[in-house]
Motif scaffolding. Sequence first.
Motif, PDB file in Angstrom:
ATOM      1  N   ALA A   1       0.825  -1.206   0.000  1.00  0.00           N
ATOM      2  CA  ALA A   1       0.000   0.000   0.000  1.00  0.00           C
ATOM      3  C   ALA A   1       0.859   1.256   0.000  1.00  0.00           C
ATOM      4  CB  ALA A   1      -0.931  -0.012   1.207  1.00  0.00           C
ATOM      5  N   GLU A   2       1.954   1.260   0.750  1.00  0.00           N
ATOM      6  CA  GLU A   2       2.835   2.417   0.788  1.00  0.00           C
ATOM      7  C   GLU A   2       3.481   2.672  -0.573  1.00  0.00           C
ATOM      8  OE1 GLU A   2       3.537   4.650   3.785  1.00  0.00           O
ATOM      9  OE2 GLU A   2       1.550   3.776   3.505  1.00  0.00           O
ATOM     10  N   GLN A   3       3.756   1.609  -1.305  1.00  0.00           N
ATOM     11  CA  GLN A   3       4.405   1.765  -2.605  1.00  0.00           C
ATOM     12  C   GLN A   3       3.474   2.433  -3.615  1.00  0.00           C
ATOM     13  OE1 GLN A   3       6.372  -1.793  -3.863  1.00  0.00           O
ATOM     14  NE2 GLN A   3       7.132  -0.905  -5.778  1.00  0.00           N
ATOM     15  N   THR A   4       2.162   2.362  -3.395  1.00  0.00           N
ATOM     16  CA  THR A   4       1.227   2.985  -4.329  1.00  0.00           C
ATOM     17  C   THR A   4       1.031   4.474  -4.058  1.00  0.00           C
ATOM     18  OG1 THR A   4      -0.721   2.508  -2.942  1.00  0.00           O
ATOM     19  CG2 THR A   4      -0.025   0.800  -4.510  1.00  0.00           C
ATOM     20  N   ARG A   5       1.540   4.972  -2.954  1.00  0.00           N
ATOM     21  CA  ARG A   5       1.365   6.390  -2.639  1.00  0.00           C
ATOM     22  C   ARG A   5       2.314   7.256  -3.481  1.00  0.00           C
ATOM     23  NH1 ARG A   5       2.459   7.309   3.423  1.00  0.00           N
ATOM     24  NH2 ARG A   5       1.728   9.406   2.862  1.00  0.00           N
ATOM     25  N   PRO A   6       1.983   8.523  -3.697  1.00  0.00           N
ATOM     26  CA  PRO A   6       2.886   9.405  -4.442  1.00  0.00           C
ATOM     27  C   PRO A   6       4.196   9.605  -3.683  1.00  0.00           C
ATOM     28  CG  PRO A   6       0.689  10.369  -4.234  1.00  0.00           C
ATOM     29  CD  PRO A   6       0.728   9.186  -3.332  1.00  0.00           C
ATOM     30  N   GLN A   7       5.291   9.663  -4.412  1.00  0.00           N
ATOM     31  CA  GLN A   7       6.580   9.940  -3.780  1.00  0.00           C
ATOM     32  C   GLN A   7       6.620  11.377  -3.271  1.00  0.00           C
ATOM     33  OE1 GLN A   7      10.151   8.865  -5.838  1.00  0.00           O
ATOM     34  NE2 GLN A   7       9.372   6.868  -6.495  1.00  0.00           N
ATOM     35  N   ALA A   8       7.341  11.585  -2.199  1.00  0.00           N
ATOM     36  CA  ALA A   8       7.450  12.916  -1.595  1.00  0.00           C
ATOM     37  C   ALA A   8       8.794  13.544  -1.953  1.00  0.00           C
ATOM     38  CB  ALA A   8       7.322  12.813  -0.075  1.00  0.00           C
ATOM     39  N   ASN A   9       8.777  14.827  -2.170  1.00  0.00           N
ATOM     40  CA  ASN A   9      10.018  15.560  -2.372  1.00  0.00           C
ATOM     41  C   ASN A   9      10.757  15.695  -1.041  1.00  0.00           C
ATOM     42  OD1 ASN A   9       9.528  16.041  -5.134  1.00  0.00           O
ATOM     43  ND2 ASN A   9       8.217  17.796  -4.618  1.00  0.00           N
ATOM     44  N   PRO A  10      12.075  15.824  -1.082  1.00  0.00           N
ATOM     45  CA  PRO A  10      12.811  16.050   0.176  1.00  0.00           C
ATOM     46  C   PRO A  10      12.495  17.433   0.736  1.00  0.00           C
ATOM     47  CG  PRO A  10      14.278  16.190  -1.713  1.00  0.00           C
ATOM     48  CD  PRO A  10      12.971  15.704  -2.244  1.00  0.00           C
TER      49      PRO A  10
ATOM     50  N   ARG B   1       7.483 -12.944  21.775  1.00  0.00           N
ATOM     51  CA  ARG B   1       6.949 -12.086  20.729  1.00  0.00           C
ATOM     52  C   ARG B   1       7.279 -10.630  21.048  1.00  0.00           C
ATOM     53  NH1 ARG B   1       0.692 -11.579  18.530  1.00  0.00           N
ATOM     54  NH2 ARG B   1       1.234 -11.103  16.380  1.00  0.00           N
ATOM     55  N   LEU B   2       7.824  -9.938  20.056  1.00  0.00           N
ATOM     56  CA  LEU B   2       8.273  -8.562  20.225  1.00  0.00           C
ATOM     57  C   LEU B   2       7.581  -7.662  19.204  1.00  0.00           C
ATOM     58  CD1 LEU B   2      12.060  -9.367  20.638  1.00  0.00           C
ATOM     59  CD2 LEU B   2      10.485  -8.734  22.465  1.00  0.00           C
ATOM     60  N   TYR B   3       7.575  -6.359  19.510  1.00  0.00           N
ATOM     61  CA  TYR B   3       6.843  -5.402  18.697  1.00  0.00           C
ATOM     62  C   TYR B   3       7.746  -4.245  18.289  1.00  0.00           C
ATOM     63  CZ  TYR B   3       2.796  -7.788  20.763  1.00  0.00           C
ATOM     64  OH  TYR B   3       1.889  -8.723  21.168  1.00  0.00           O
ATOM     65  N   GLY B   4       7.373  -3.601  17.202  1.00  0.00           N
ATOM     66  CA  GLY B   4       8.089  -2.424  16.755  1.00  0.00           C
ATOM     67  C   GLY B   4       7.359  -1.786  15.591  1.00  0.00           C
ATOM     68  N   TYR B   5       8.074  -0.935  14.856  1.00  0.00           N
ATOM     69  CA  TYR B   5       7.477  -0.216  13.731  1.00  0.00           C
ATOM     70  C   TYR B   5       8.454  -0.172  12.559  1.00  0.00           C
ATOM     71  CZ  TYR B   5       4.173   1.558  17.189  1.00  0.00           C
ATOM     72  OH  TYR B   5       3.224   1.661  18.180  1.00  0.00           O
ATOM     73  N   VAL B   6       7.887  -0.135  11.366  1.00  0.00           N
ATOM     74  CA  VAL B   6       8.640   0.083  10.140  1.00  0.00           C
ATOM     75  C   VAL B   6       8.063   1.312   9.453  1.00  0.00           C
ATOM     76  CG1 VAL B   6       8.998  -0.782   7.794  1.00  0.00           C
ATOM     77  CG2 VAL B   6       9.404  -2.285   9.742  1.00  0.00           C
ATOM     78  N   SER B   7       8.926   2.183   8.960  1.00  0.00           N
ATOM     79  CA  SER B   7       8.516   3.333   8.162  1.00  0.00           C
ATOM     80  C   SER B   7       9.284   3.293   6.846  1.00  0.00           C
ATOM     81  CB  SER B   7       8.809   4.646   8.887  1.00  0.00           C
ATOM     82  OG  SER B   7       8.157   4.695  10.140  1.00  0.00           O
ATOM     83  N   VAL B   8       8.577   3.467   5.741  1.00  0.00           N
ATOM     84  CA  VAL B   8       9.230   3.470   4.432  1.00  0.00           C
ATOM     85  C   VAL B   8       8.764   4.696   3.655  1.00  0.00           C
ATOM     86  CG1 VAL B   8       9.492   0.963   4.347  1.00  0.00           C
ATOM     87  CG2 VAL B   8       7.426   2.010   3.414  1.00  0.00           C
ATOM     88  N   PRO B   9       9.613   5.234   2.787  1.00  0.00           N
ATOM     89  CA  PRO B   9       9.221   6.407   2.000  1.00  0.00           C
ATOM     90  C   PRO B   9       8.038   6.073   1.095  1.00  0.00           C
ATOM     91  CG  PRO B   9      11.584   5.986   1.837  1.00  0.00           C
ATOM     92  CD  PRO B   9      10.984   4.794   2.494  1.00  0.00           C
TER      93      PRO B   9
ATOM     94  N   ALA C   1      10.319  -0.963  -0.900  1.00  0.00           N
ATOM     95  CA  ALA C   1      11.011  -1.045   0.386  1.00  0.00           C
ATOM     96  C   ALA C   1      12.234  -1.948   0.328  1.00  0.00           C
ATOM     97  CB  ALA C   1      10.044  -1.544   1.458  1.00  0.00           C
ATOM     98  N   ALA C   2      12.199  -2.991  -0.478  1.00  0.00           N
ATOM     99  CA  ALA C   2      13.288  -3.972  -0.499  1.00  0.00           C
ATOM    100  C   ALA C   2      14.577  -3.402  -1.084  1.00  0.00           C
ATOM    101  CB  ALA C   2      12.862  -5.198  -1.282  1.00  0.00           C
ATOM    102  N   LYS C   3      14.492  -2.310  -1.823  1.00  0.00           N
ATOM    103  CA  LYS C   3      15.672  -1.750  -2.472  1.00  0.00           C
ATOM    104  C   LYS C   3      16.297  -0.601  -1.693  1.00  0.00           C
ATOM    105  CE  LYS C   3      13.855  -2.954  -7.047  1.00  0.00           C
ATOM    106  NZ  LYS C   3      13.447  -2.445  -8.381  1.00  0.00           N
ATOM    107  N   LEU C   4      15.737  -0.275  -0.549  1.00  0.00           N
ATOM    108  CA  LEU C   4      16.183   0.893   0.201  1.00  0.00           C
ATOM    109  C   LEU C   4      17.256   0.529   1.217  1.00  0.00           C
ATOM    110  CD1 LEU C   4      12.660   2.359   1.015  1.00  0.00           C
ATOM    111  CD2 LEU C   4      14.199   3.092  -0.821  1.00  0.00           C
TER     112      LEU C   4
END
Length: 702
Positions: free
Chosen positions: A45-54, A415-423, A428-431
């Motif tokens: 779903a994140e990959q379908t969003r528009p890319q953001a400028n820096p 079982r452990l928890y956390g978060y992932v954030s991707v541009p 995501a696999a290439k970052l």
Amino acid sequence: MRRLWRRADPMRRVFSLLSVLCIVLLPAGAAHAADADALHKALAAEQTRPQANPYPRRDFLLQPSVAAVILSPDGRHVAWLRKDAAGQVGLWLMDADSRKARRLLRRTDARRVHFSHDGHWLLLESARSLFAVALDGAQQSRLVTTLGGREQRRLIAVDPTRPAAVLMVEHDIRGSGHWQLLRVTVSGKRKLLYQDAHEISGFALAGKGHLAWVQRVEGDALVSGRLDGEGRFQPVLRCGDLHVCRLLPVTDGAGAAWMISNADADLAGLVLLHADASTTPVQRDPRGEADIDEVEPDPVTGQPRIASYRSTVAANYALDAATEGRLKRIARQFPGRDIRISLGRGPQARWLLAERGDVLQGTRWHLYDPRTGTFETILDFAPLSARKGRAAQWLPPVALARKIPVSWQASDGMRLYGYVSVPPGRSAAKLPLVALIHGGPWNAVGPNFDGGAQFLANRGYAVFEPNFRASTGHGHRYMMSAHGDFGGSGRVQRDIVEGVRYVLQHGVGDPRRVGIVGASFGGYASLAGVSFDADLFKVGVAAVPPSDFSRVLAWFARGALADSMSRFIPFTDMLRSLDLDLADDKAMARLHADSPMAHVAQMNRPLVIMASGRDRRVPIGGVIEYAARLKLAHKNVSLYVDPDADHATRGAERREAWLYLIAQSLHQSLGGSAPQPPDAVLRAYLDRTRRIAAPAAPAAGS
């Protein structure tokens, strides 16, 4: 006032060395498969969003101009503190009907604001005083009492049973030497409610203000007890081993004490404590993963109305039928947001909503009218730039990375928890991947906006933020299960490493380009990462990092700050409960032997360190010694020392320097985007604080 009771989690205040659906009813294998599937869907779903400028580096360091926003008990007024461009903080009041606002005080040093129970007074709490301001102007504003000092006087709560009074605790050092619980009116009149040789940590009132329950500190435990007809303390519940037990300020109709507790369960929830020491569970996380975070009371009766949780997701649950329908309406209006609620008095009174979220850089404030079901945004003031305090603009939510909850199974089965954030809009696999480690270690990453993670995602990095064991908010066992194993090859560091490998395995990040970054304990984990797992981590960036956890604990324990940070429990007792016994020479020797300081020869990756000359939690000498040893061993290390800074990464130049050094290091070692060049002010700061300069990092992927 913001009439909520927060979870009594002492570890959130202790030694801060600077979702996917939780499938709790499925077998472990099915639960992990469901978690992985949800992660994959979220990444797609994140990959379908528009890319953001820096965006400019400083845009991630904006500060809100408004703070301490509170609703009057009758829902007719909203008060707040607001900082102007000159840095002065003023007190403001708005009429909720007309939306007209006026400034009551041009300048105040208060950091917290409360309404009196009758709503006629604003109570301004600073580090040194409690000051009362009359809303109608007919009465003179006045000093209620001093705070702090030798008496350690502190405000516990606004009195929920008196029109204009507060409850305070102080140490009677000039008299009996006892601790005293006092009712203090706005006029300054004091009434002694209870005194004890033990420090008083909590209370509960019954009826029209009669003191019914008291909680006191006995060694390394909190003991809650009823008061008999003679006012004598009768112990009911002893809460030790760092369990959560916090009395709420009022009893229920039958005289039982409301309490936030995990004394009888792993997760802290809302319970009723009875005189026979039995407890009745009232509310625990329906998802089965989080401690209760806040309880919002009825402004008239003081009885709990809303229970709130903030772990992998934020959620509010009603404790009565009338509130439930309104919470559903709010959830539909603000899907996926963390909504913190202040109730007005009566079924028709307005509610104040504080809206937060992973892609909301600042809090948004709204009024909800239960009569009409409508919402109105208020206090829509521009934020302030970090360096010059000028009006700025929040980053647009569409350009920010969503926090994706992630769960993984440690090698020992936990079982452990956390978060992932991707541009947004990226595969995501290439970052390049950055493990961003929180401080504490008794602290946690939550579901809301994080400037550091957002800055990295905006620069094209995938970010992983783990809540390793010892983190708070996921229950008593989760916090205690580190068992003192904080070494570089220990259990806590394994949680971090295994979490990184898990997200890599599931399509987050390029395994050849992984870095580790953190401040305080997060800095310690970063040093450990590039020393013990250099095959995984190609670069480390650490702020105010301990290089030897055992040495820092012992040093900190000798200082005056230690017991104040561990709240009521002596700091050394707290550590002992966590299997960190400073008197156990063998255990401390093992922790030292497994520290980055003892493994300088193994550190073979580029490492950047920021340190503070006035750090009261991590001694500057230890940081300098570690960096010097690395330099003598011809390691690739850079050291920056701000002689005037403390443990926190505060100050506009220091905060911007931290982001710049992270971006520069990751660019050199992982091949990420080059940082925006520093301007003259930032360049001067970097030149002034640089103590050890290192050669350029090796090429990305080496």
